[in-house]
Design a protein around this motif. Sequence first.
Motif, PDB file in Angstrom:
ATOM      1  N   LEU A 291       0.834  -1.205   0.000  1.00 59.52           N
ATOM      2  CA  LEU A 291       0.000   0.000   0.000  1.00 59.52           C
ATOM      3  C   LEU A 291       0.870   1.258   0.000  1.00 59.52           C
ATOM      4  CD1 LEU A 291      -3.008   0.622   0.019  1.00 59.52           C
ATOM      5  CD2 LEU A 291      -2.880   0.786   2.499  1.00 59.52           C
ATOM      6  N   GLY A 292       1.986   1.198   0.691  1.00 57.54           N
ATOM      7  CA  GLY A 292       2.916   2.330   0.687  1.00 57.54           C
ATOM      8  C   GLY A 292       3.498   2.580  -0.687  1.00 57.54           C
ATOM      9  N   ILE A 293       3.836   1.507  -1.376  1.00 57.40           N
ATOM     10  CA  ILE A 293       4.375   1.663  -2.729  1.00 57.40           C
ATOM     11  C   ILE A 293       3.313   2.241  -3.656  1.00 57.40           C
ATOM     12  CG2 ILE A 293       5.233   0.401  -4.744  1.00 57.40           C
ATOM     13  CD1 ILE A 293       6.587  -1.535  -2.763  1.00 57.40           C
ATOM     14  N   LEU A 294       2.092   1.712  -3.575  1.00 53.06           N
ATOM     15  CA  LEU A 294       1.009   2.216  -4.431  1.00 53.06           C
ATOM     16  C   LEU A 294       0.717   3.681  -4.133  1.00 53.06           C
ATOM     17  CD1 LEU A 294      -1.425  -0.833  -4.332  1.00 53.06           C
ATOM     18  CD2 LEU A 294      -0.030  -0.075  -6.257  1.00 53.06           C
TER      19      LEU A 294
ATOM     20  N   LEU B 189       4.108   3.596 -12.260  1.00 51.18           N
ATOM     21  CA  LEU B 189       4.171   2.264 -11.651  1.00 51.18           C
ATOM     22  C   LEU B 189       4.305   1.181 -12.711  1.00 51.18           C
ATOM     23  CD1 LEU B 189       4.003   0.424  -9.198  1.00 51.18           C
ATOM     24  CD2 LEU B 189       1.512   0.509  -9.402  1.00 51.18           C
ATOM     25  N   TRP B 190       3.566   1.331 -13.798  1.00 49.71           N
ATOM     26  CA  TRP B 190       3.669   0.371 -14.899  1.00 49.71           C
ATOM     27  C   TRP B 190       5.100   0.351 -15.458  1.00 49.71           C
ATOM     28  CZ3 TRP B 190       4.645   1.383 -20.128  1.00 49.71           C
ATOM     29  CH2 TRP B 190       4.546   0.279 -20.958  1.00 49.71           C
ATOM     30  N   ALA B 191       5.672   1.541 -15.625  1.00 54.44           N
ATOM     31  CA  ALA B 191       7.050   1.621 -16.128  1.00 54.44           C
ATOM     32  C   ALA B 191       8.018   0.972 -15.145  1.00 54.44           C
ATOM     33  CB  ALA B 191       7.431   3.079 -16.378  1.00 54.44           C
ATOM     34  N   ALA B 192       7.824   1.228 -13.856  1.00 51.91           N
ATOM     35  CA  ALA B 192       8.716   0.642 -12.845  1.00 51.91           C
ATOM     36  C   ALA B 192       8.570  -0.881 -12.809  1.00 51.91           C
ATOM     37  CB  ALA B 192       8.406   1.235 -11.471  1.00 51.91           C
ATOM     38  N   LEU B 193       7.344  -1.377 -12.982  1.00 50.63           N
ATOM     39  CA  LEU B 193       7.144  -2.828 -13.028  1.00 50.63           C
ATOM     40  C   LEU B 193       7.781  -3.415 -14.287  1.00 50.63           C
ATOM     41  CD1 LEU B 193       3.455  -3.098 -11.788  1.00 50.63           C
ATOM     42  CD2 LEU B 193       5.447  -4.136 -10.702  1.00 50.63           C
ATOM     43  N   SER B 194       7.645  -2.730 -15.400  1.00 46.98           N
ATOM     44  CA  SER B 194       8.221  -3.223 -16.647  1.00 46.98           C
ATOM     45  C   SER B 194       9.736  -3.252 -16.604  1.00 46.98           C
ATOM     46  CB  SER B 194       7.772  -2.347 -17.823  1.00 46.98           C
ATOM     47  OG  SER B 194       6.385  -2.421 -17.979  1.00 46.98           O
ATOM     48  N   LEU B 195      10.327  -2.262 -15.947  1.00 44.94           N
ATOM     49  CA  LEU B 195      11.784  -2.192 -15.871  1.00 44.94           C
ATOM     50  C   LEU B 195      12.356  -3.062 -14.750  1.00 44.94           C
ATOM     51  CD1 LEU B 195      12.254   1.643 -16.447  1.00 44.94           C
ATOM     52  CD2 LEU B 195      12.700  -0.214 -18.068  1.00 44.94           C
TER      53      LEU B 195
ATOM     54  N   GLY C 200       2.751   5.805  -2.752  1.00 50.73           N
ATOM     55  CA  GLY C 200       3.909   6.600  -3.160  1.00 50.73           C
ATOM     56  C   GLY C 200       3.885   6.932  -4.648  1.00 50.73           C
ATOM     57  N   PHE C 201       3.516   5.960  -5.468  1.00 52.34           N
ATOM     58  CA  PHE C 201       3.445   6.241  -6.908  1.00 52.34           C
ATOM     59  C   PHE C 201       2.302   7.195  -7.215  1.00 52.34           C
ATOM     60  CE2 PHE C 201       6.421   2.795  -7.542  1.00 52.34           C
ATOM     61  CZ  PHE C 201       7.137   3.256  -8.634  1.00 52.34           C
ATOM     62  N   ALA C 202       1.188   7.073  -6.501  1.00 55.47           N
ATOM     63  CA  ALA C 202       0.076   8.018  -6.717  1.00 55.47           C
ATOM     64  C   ALA C 202       0.500   9.424  -6.322  1.00 55.47           C
ATOM     65  CB  ALA C 202      -1.143   7.571  -5.924  1.00 55.47           C
ATOM     66  N   ALA C 203       1.207   9.545  -5.198  1.00 53.44           N
ATOM     67  CA  ALA C 203       1.679  10.861  -4.758  1.00 53.44           C
ATOM     68  C   ALA C 203       2.720  11.412  -5.724  1.00 53.44           C
ATOM     69  CB  ALA C 203       2.273  10.758  -3.355  1.00 53.44           C
TER      70      ALA C 203
ATOM     71  N   TRP D 248       5.791  -7.543  -4.484  1.00 52.95           N
ATOM     72  CA  TRP D 248       5.786  -6.509  -3.448  1.00 52.95           C
ATOM     73  C   TRP D 248       4.382  -5.891  -3.319  1.00 52.95           C
ATOM     74  CZ3 TRP D 248      10.646  -3.231  -5.067  1.00 52.95           C
ATOM     75  CH2 TRP D 248      11.797  -4.011  -4.920  1.00 52.95           C
ATOM     76  N   LEU D 249       3.639  -5.896  -4.414  1.00 51.41           N
ATOM     77  CA  LEU D 249       2.340  -5.228  -4.451  1.00 51.41           C
ATOM     78  C   LEU D 249       1.162  -6.184  -4.324  1.00 51.41           C
ATOM     79  CD1 LEU D 249       3.097  -2.987  -7.535  1.00 51.41           C
ATOM     80  CD2 LEU D 249       3.270  -2.329  -5.151  1.00 51.41           C
ATOM     81  N   GLU D 250       1.396  -7.497  -4.448  1.00 51.76           N
ATOM     82  CA  GLU D 250       0.297  -8.453  -4.546  1.00 51.76           C
ATOM     83  C   GLU D 250      -0.645  -8.394  -3.353  1.00 51.76           C
ATOM     84  OE1 GLU D 250       2.377 -12.104  -5.249  1.00 51.76           O
ATOM     85  OE2 GLU D 250       1.684 -12.145  -7.321  1.00 51.76           O
ATOM     86  N   ALA D 251      -0.124  -8.358  -2.140  1.00 50.62           N
ATOM     87  CA  ALA D 251      -0.981  -8.391  -0.955  1.00 50.62           C
ATOM     88  C   ALA D 251      -1.881  -7.159  -0.905  1.00 50.62           C
ATOM     89  CB  ALA D 251      -0.133  -8.483   0.309  1.00 50.62           C
ATOM     90  N   ALA D 252      -1.319  -5.992  -1.171  1.00 44.44           N
ATOM     91  CA  ALA D 252      -2.115  -4.762  -1.136  1.00 44.44           C
ATOM     92  C   ALA D 252      -3.117  -4.735  -2.286  1.00 44.44           C
ATOM     93  CB  ALA D 252      -1.202  -3.542  -1.205  1.00 44.44           C
TER      94      ALA D 252
END
Length: 128
Positions: free
Chosen positions: A23-26, A54-60, A28-31, A67-71
């Motif tokens: 949730l923090g990562i999500l 976030l899509w770019a960071a996941l792709s790279l 953070g990307f929204a912010a 890291w994001l699955e649980a949230a």
Amino acid sequence: MSGAAPASLTRALPAPVRFVLGLGILTGFAALGTALVGALRLPLPGSVVGMGLLWAALSLGVVRLHWLEAAADGLLATLGLLFVPATAGVIEYLSAGAAWALWLLVMLAGLLLGAGVAGVLAARLVRK
């Protein structure tokens, strides 16, 4: 350190900790997207820009999916609750009378037609 070690470390964390980290990562990307839109005065919603980042960071490979699955799973599980106010608003407008009936019928027909076409196209693409 091998690439598998961080994955095992994050999977070994308790589920609430993984949820908060995701949730923090999500968030953070929204912010970050909101800040970028404000700084560059882009005519886009900041959350959309954050989702693109976030899509770019996941792709790279900068951000790992696990890291994001649980949230993400937790948010998707409660997603239906977010539609309750919208549904209550639609039901309130339904009482406006029969004038809405034609528009609702047209929207429903368009929705079903679009969903049907998308389903047929997806089925054909999956077969190939």
